[in-house]
Design a protein around this motif. Sequence first.
Motif, PDB file in Angstrom:
ATOM      1  N   THR A 278      22.788 -13.056 -50.972  1.00  0.00           N
ATOM      2  CA  THR A 278      23.379 -11.768 -51.086  1.00  0.00           C
ATOM      3  C   THR A 278      22.305 -10.583 -50.665  1.00  0.00           C
ATOM      4  O   THR A 278      21.142 -10.867 -50.470  1.00  0.00           O
ATOM      5  CB  THR A 278      23.965 -11.355 -52.634  1.00  0.00           C
ATOM      6  N   LEU A 279      22.962  -9.582 -50.037  1.00  0.00           N
ATOM      7  CA  LEU A 279      22.276  -8.366 -49.600  1.00  0.00           C
ATOM      8  C   LEU A 279      22.902  -7.111 -50.073  1.00  0.00           C
ATOM      9  O   LEU A 279      24.112  -6.991 -50.404  1.00  0.00           O
ATOM     10  CB  LEU A 279      21.920  -8.303 -48.273  1.00  0.00           C
ATOM     11  N   ASN A 366      18.759  -4.134 -37.719  1.00  0.00           N
ATOM     12  CA  ASN A 366      19.106  -3.419 -39.295  1.00  0.00           C
ATOM     13  C   ASN A 366      18.686  -4.501 -40.157  1.00  0.00           C
ATOM     14  O   ASN A 366      19.521  -5.679 -40.402  1.00  0.00           O
ATOM     15  CB  ASN A 366      20.345  -3.021 -39.704  1.00  0.00           C
ATOM     16  N   SER A 367      17.196  -4.528 -40.687  1.00  0.00           N
ATOM     17  CA  SER A 367      16.833  -5.695 -41.338  1.00  0.00           C
ATOM     18  C   SER A 367      17.221  -5.388 -42.849  1.00  0.00           C
ATOM     19  O   SER A 367      16.746  -4.342 -43.534  1.00  0.00           O
ATOM     20  CB  SER A 367      15.421  -5.646 -41.096  1.00  0.00           C
ATOM     21  N   PHE A 368      17.742  -6.442 -43.474  1.00  0.00           N
ATOM     22  CA  PHE A 368      18.319  -6.266 -45.038  1.00  0.00           C
ATOM     23  C   PHE A 368      17.471  -7.352 -45.746  1.00  0.00           C
ATOM     24  O   PHE A 368      17.342  -8.324 -45.336  1.00  0.00           O
ATOM     25  CB  PHE A 368      19.662  -6.441 -45.319  1.00  0.00           C
ATOM     26  N   LYS A 369      16.897  -7.128 -47.001  1.00  0.00           N
ATOM     27  CA  LYS A 369      16.297  -8.157 -47.783  1.00  0.00           C
ATOM     28  C   LYS A 369      17.371  -8.874 -48.646  1.00  0.00           C
ATOM     29  O   LYS A 369      18.317  -8.162 -49.093  1.00  0.00           O
ATOM     30  CB  LYS A 369      15.217  -7.204 -48.763  1.00  0.00           C
ATOM     31  N   ARG A 370      17.236 -10.171 -48.379  1.00  0.00           N
ATOM     32  CA  ARG A 370      18.119 -10.833 -49.184  1.00  0.00           C
ATOM     33  C   ARG A 370      17.846 -11.477 -50.521  1.00  0.00           C
ATOM     34  O   ARG A 370      16.314 -11.898 -50.429  1.00  0.00           O
ATOM     35  CB  ARG A 370      18.400 -12.205 -48.162  1.00  0.00           C
ATOM     36  N   LEU A 371      18.656 -11.594 -51.361  1.00  0.00           N
ATOM     37  CA  LEU A 371      18.283 -12.402 -52.594  1.00  0.00           C
ATOM     38  C   LEU A 371      18.985 -13.532 -52.735  1.00  0.00           C
ATOM     39  O   LEU A 371      20.075 -13.778 -52.330  1.00  0.00           O
ATOM     40  CB  LEU A 371      18.793 -11.518 -53.847  1.00  0.00           C
ATOM     41  N   ASP A 389       7.561 -14.488 -52.587  1.00  0.00           N
ATOM     42  CA  ASP A 389       8.393 -14.262 -53.505  1.00  0.00           C
ATOM     43  C   ASP A 389       9.445 -13.362 -53.181  1.00  0.00           C
ATOM     44  O   ASP A 389       9.336 -12.214 -52.866  1.00  0.00           O
ATOM     45  CB  ASP A 389       7.470 -13.480 -54.684  1.00  0.00           C
ATOM     46  N   PHE A 390      10.678 -13.867 -52.749  1.00  0.00           N
ATOM     47  CA  PHE A 390      11.769 -12.850 -52.499  1.00  0.00           C
ATOM     48  C   PHE A 390      12.123 -11.851 -53.201  1.00  0.00           C
ATOM     49  O   PHE A 390      12.790 -10.940 -53.130  1.00  0.00           O
ATOM     50  CB  PHE A 390      12.891 -13.815 -51.806  1.00  0.00           C
ATOM     51  N   GLU A 391      11.996 -12.345 -54.404  1.00  0.00           N
ATOM     52  CA  GLU A 391      12.670 -11.257 -55.673  1.00  0.00           C
ATOM     53  C   GLU A 391      11.717 -10.264 -55.715  1.00  0.00           C
ATOM     54  O   GLU A 391      12.240  -9.150 -56.001  1.00  0.00           O
ATOM     55  CB  GLU A 391      12.672 -12.173 -56.870  1.00  0.00           C
ATOM     56  N   LEU A 392      10.395 -10.316 -55.461  1.00  0.00           N
ATOM     57  CA  LEU A 392       9.627  -9.262 -55.485  1.00  0.00           C
ATOM     58  C   LEU A 392       9.986  -8.314 -54.512  1.00  0.00           C
ATOM     59  O   LEU A 392       9.973  -6.950 -54.452  1.00  0.00           O
ATOM     60  CB  LEU A 392       8.137  -9.847 -55.124  1.00  0.00           C
ATOM     61  N   GLU A 393      10.424  -8.811 -53.206  1.00  0.00           N
ATOM     62  CA  GLU A 393      10.759  -7.804 -52.110  1.00  0.00           C
ATOM     63  C   GLU A 393      12.180  -7.131 -52.433  1.00  0.00           C
ATOM     64  O   GLU A 393      12.182  -5.874 -52.172  1.00  0.00           O
ATOM     65  CB  GLU A 393      11.021  -8.611 -50.666  1.00  0.00           C
ATOM     66  N   TRP A 394      13.070  -7.759 -53.298  1.00  0.00           N
ATOM     67  CA  TRP A 394      14.056  -7.246 -53.585  1.00  0.00           C
ATOM     68  C   TRP A 394      13.854  -6.073 -54.637  1.00  0.00           C
ATOM     69  O   TRP A 394      14.396  -4.955 -54.361  1.00  0.00           O
ATOM     70  CB  TRP A 394      14.911  -8.476 -54.428  1.00  0.00           C
ATOM     71  N   ILE A 395      12.982  -6.253 -55.545  1.00  0.00           N
ATOM     72  CA  ILE A 395      12.461  -5.230 -56.442  1.00  0.00           C
ATOM     73  C   ILE A 395      11.764  -3.999 -55.496  1.00  0.00           C
ATOM     74  O   ILE A 395      12.019  -2.736 -55.959  1.00  0.00           O
ATOM     75  CB  ILE A 395      11.643  -5.730 -57.692  1.00  0.00           C
TER      76      ILE A 395
END
Length: 431
Positions: A278-279, A366-371, A389-395
């Motif tokens: 998701t993004l 347009n770059s979106f961070k994905r969870l 850690d993708f969750e860290l990028e999300w935070i």
Amino acid sequence: MLSKLPLEIQVQLIKNAPESSLKYVNSHFYILYNDLFYEKLIRTFGEDIIQVLKKVLPWMKIYIKTLDTFRYHARNAIASRLKLKDENNSIDFEGKSNEFHCMYVKDSWKYIYSILANKRLFAEYKDYRIDEPTNYVFNHFVEINRTYLLSYEKDLWLVPGKYNLNIGLLIKDGRGLGTTKFEIKYHDKPNHPVVQTFFPPTNINDILPKMQFCLLKVGEFNIPQKEDDIDSQSNKLVHIQFVMEEIGLYLKSGFRIFFIDIAQPSMLFNDYDLLYYTLKESNYKHFINIPLKNLYKALNHVQNGKTTSSQPSHLLYGSGDPLEIWEEYDHEFLQHYNFPAVPENEKNSNIENFDLIKYADFYFNNSFKRLFKFNTIYQRRQFINRFGDFELEWIEEDNKKQDKPEQNADRKLCFYDLYGLKWKMPIVSEL
């Protein structure tokens, strides 16, 4: 030098190298690597695909041109050395007329193969049967709002092999999505009907985040090889019917469907057993690639042929005319491109002039961070250990929006799909 070896040995070296890394040695191997995808295309789809490609070439070139926003130099490395031009009637090295000997085709066989090997079924009002007037198609997506009727059918052609069945959607206050049935129908070698059925998780409304685009994996299916007959030599694709429908009288409400994605196996969904990603975005413009939508619309119409005919589907393959559905394309993205035999009175003179390259920059850059949501904790840990850690990028993305100081700066951020391009295109495979 390697380039002085017999061509057969060079080809084998490229195929044996991990991820075809030999293509980076010099331009000779890069051009050879690209040409091998044309051979793979004929070997995989059959010779009939050539006539199909010729019919959809204008739409294909438009989409391939949008990819220049991130691959211009790679494509130009081939085009400049082969002296390709952006023209309709090209002359190849043998002095013969060759429609494929031009920019955005001969320098892009890898991406053309990926388009043909995958199918993205964008939302079309005529394909859905839903209650009205509370349901509608608006800006390229289907809004499901208090309906008991949901039915969708689509005919398409796929090469035998394994596929993932995904759906791109957005949940608002979704209800009833868990009682939706997905079916893949085809005929096996003895010509017996085969139906593969899939259901999303029953608690899907609780699993998926709200008001965010999600790509959910519904299931995996396999299309067997066709019988070894004369027809299968020229057309190796299998006629498939995809069906999505409600299995009972349950109310459906509060979600949007952007597209159905029938994709080749990928590392993310298959090796790491991903359930969905998701993004934090809900605007359809970031998920619906208009040139790609037009291309798949033309491709499906050509491959399915004249649906009003009573002939078997394999005899109709490739007989469709993409200009018959001219009014169904999104014309604002087709300005200043040559489409043969299109009457001037059928073109909308009021269409606003739209810069295709600007659109490509908007869509791809347009770059979106994905969870990512994996089915098991083990696969999640394996992914983080390899890519970060993708969750860290999300935070951290949330912290930037709220002007909060950066935290955990010493932890490794996720470098998977660093530029956010993979999810915006059909799966790009290797040789």
